[in-house]
Design an enzyme around this catalytic site. Structure first.
Site, mmCIF file in Angstrom:
data_model
loop_
_atom_site.group_PDB
_atom_site.id
_atom_site.type_symbol
_atom_site.label_atom_id
_atom_site.label_comp_id
_atom_site.label_asym_id
_atom_site.label_seq_id
_atom_site.Cartn_x
_atom_site.Cartn_y
_atom_site.Cartn_z
ATOM 1 N N LYS A 1 0.845 -1.207 0.000
ATOM 2 C CA LYS A 1 0.000 0.000 0.000
ATOM 3 C C LYS A 1 0.877 1.253 0.000
ATOM 4 C CE LYS A 1 -3.485 -2.788 2.232
ATOM 5 N NZ LYS A 1 -4.649 -2.884 3.073
ATOM 6 N N GLU B 1 -9.716 -0.550 -1.374
ATOM 7 C CA GLU B 1 -9.307 0.820 -1.036
ATOM 8 C C GLU B 1 -9.343 1.723 -2.262
ATOM 9 O OE1 GLU B 1 -5.696 -0.295 0.967
ATOM 10 O OE2 GLU B 1 -6.882 -1.149 2.589
ATOM 11 N N GLU C 1 -11.309 -10.654 -0.695
ATOM 12 C CA GLU C 1 -10.955 -9.809 0.431
ATOM 13 C C GLU C 1 -12.215 -9.205 1.051
ATOM 14 O OE1 GLU C 1 -6.606 -8.518 0.343
ATOM 15 O OE2 GLU C 1 -7.748 -6.987 -0.676
HETATM 16 P P1 PGA Z 1 -4.329 -6.661 5.621
HETATM 17 O O1 PGA Z 1 -4.532 -6.072 4.135
HETATM 18 O O2 PGA Z 1 -3.521 -7.927 5.464
HETATM 19 O O3 PGA Z 1 -3.584 -5.598 6.342
HETATM 20 O O4 PGA Z 1 -5.677 -6.923 6.175
HETATM 21 C C1 PGA Z 1 -4.845 -6.913 3.063
HETATM 22 C C2 PGA Z 1 -5.160 -6.117 1.836
HETATM 23 O O5 PGA Z 1 -5.733 -5.020 1.944
HETATM 24 O O6 PGA Z 1 -4.855 -6.543 0.718
#
Ligand code: PGA
Length: 253
Positions: free
Chosen positions: A11, A100, A169
């Site tokens: 990210k 996101e 997800e």
């Molecule tokens: P996380 O994020 O492992 O911090 O939950 C996963 C993602 O957003 O791909």
């Protein structure tokens, strides 16, 4: 799909120095470790860190991915980065449709165009789907997931041996530290496999994979990758620390 995938989604969490440090450490740890020959480890840094990370992992057991990419090949598109440029930066993978990004207004139609463009460049798209907490509360999760896949893969014609990875997800567990239950993950992966069959009826299923993402760490990774219909994980927070990500990698047999 016979391979397993562990994909690190960094990210916008690391500055360049940190990205260099973590990529270097991971490459070093992996150089000293024998990992399953079917396991693909992929780092997805931010665009700024891509070329540095590419240099560090050259010749290592790590592949490179981008966190997004634009559907036009070139032109006056301020701030965008094309799939061709991503390919030039040594990426083999690209994450598309992450929740996101959807939250920032990315539509199914845009995601569909991006998948098309990624495949044209020979990149492997990692397409994220998943329901929000409210959608689940209302019992809409199956419809949401199916709809996202049908729209994402509408009129997509991959070449016979092109890979497509769908990351399930559930939006409400991302970054919370609390992953989804195993039975729920298994159920969603089956639904996704069926939707893939419906969307790409002519595409050999050995080139389609489903991975799980959402609060994966070294304690729960096996809950997911040991399921017969899940081929790996998309890892956010727990991938930011090379040592922790390495511990996850070592759990894949
Ligand atoms: P996380 O994020 O492992 O911090 O939950 C996963 C993602 O957003 O791909």
């Amino acid at each position: 799909m016979t391979e397993k995938y562990l994909i690190a989604n960094w990210k916008m969490q690391l500055d360049k120095e940190q990205a260099i440090q973590q990529a270097s450490l991971l490459a070093k740890l992996l150089s000293e470790e024998k990992i399953s020959k079917d396991l693909r480890v992929v780092l997805c840094p931010d665009f700024i860190a891509l070329s540095e990370v590419a240099d560090i992992i050259k010749g290592s057991k790590i592949a490179l991915g981008a966190q997004d990419g634009f559907y036009e090949e070139a032109g006056a598109f301020t701030s965008q980065v094309s799939m061709r440029q991503i390919k030039e930066a040594a990426c083999q993978f690209v994450i598309l449709g992450h929740s996101e990004r959807r939250k920032l207004g990315e539509s199914d139609e845009i995601i569909n165009k991006k998948i098309k463009a990624a495949l044209e460049q020979g990149l492997v798209p990692i397409v994220c789907v998943g329901e929000t907490f409210d959608e689940r509360k209302e019992g809409q999760q199956d419809l949401v997931i199916m709809h996202q896949i049908y729209e994402a893969l509408k009129n997509i014609k991959p070449k016979p041996d092109q890979k497509i990875i769908i990351a399930y997800e559930p939006v409400w567990v991302i970054g919370t530290g609390q992953a989804i239950g195993i039975a729920d993950a298994f159920y969603a992966a089956s639904l996704i496999q069926q939707s893939l069959l419906d969307s790409l009826p002519d595409h050999d299923k050995k080139y389609c994979g489903v991975i799980y993402g959402g609060s994966v760490n070294s304690s729960n990774i096996n809950d997911f990758v040991d399921l017969p219909n899940i081929q790996g994980a998309l890892v956010g927070n727990a991938s930011l620390d090379a040592q922790e990500f390495f511990t996850i990698i070592k759990k894949i047999k």
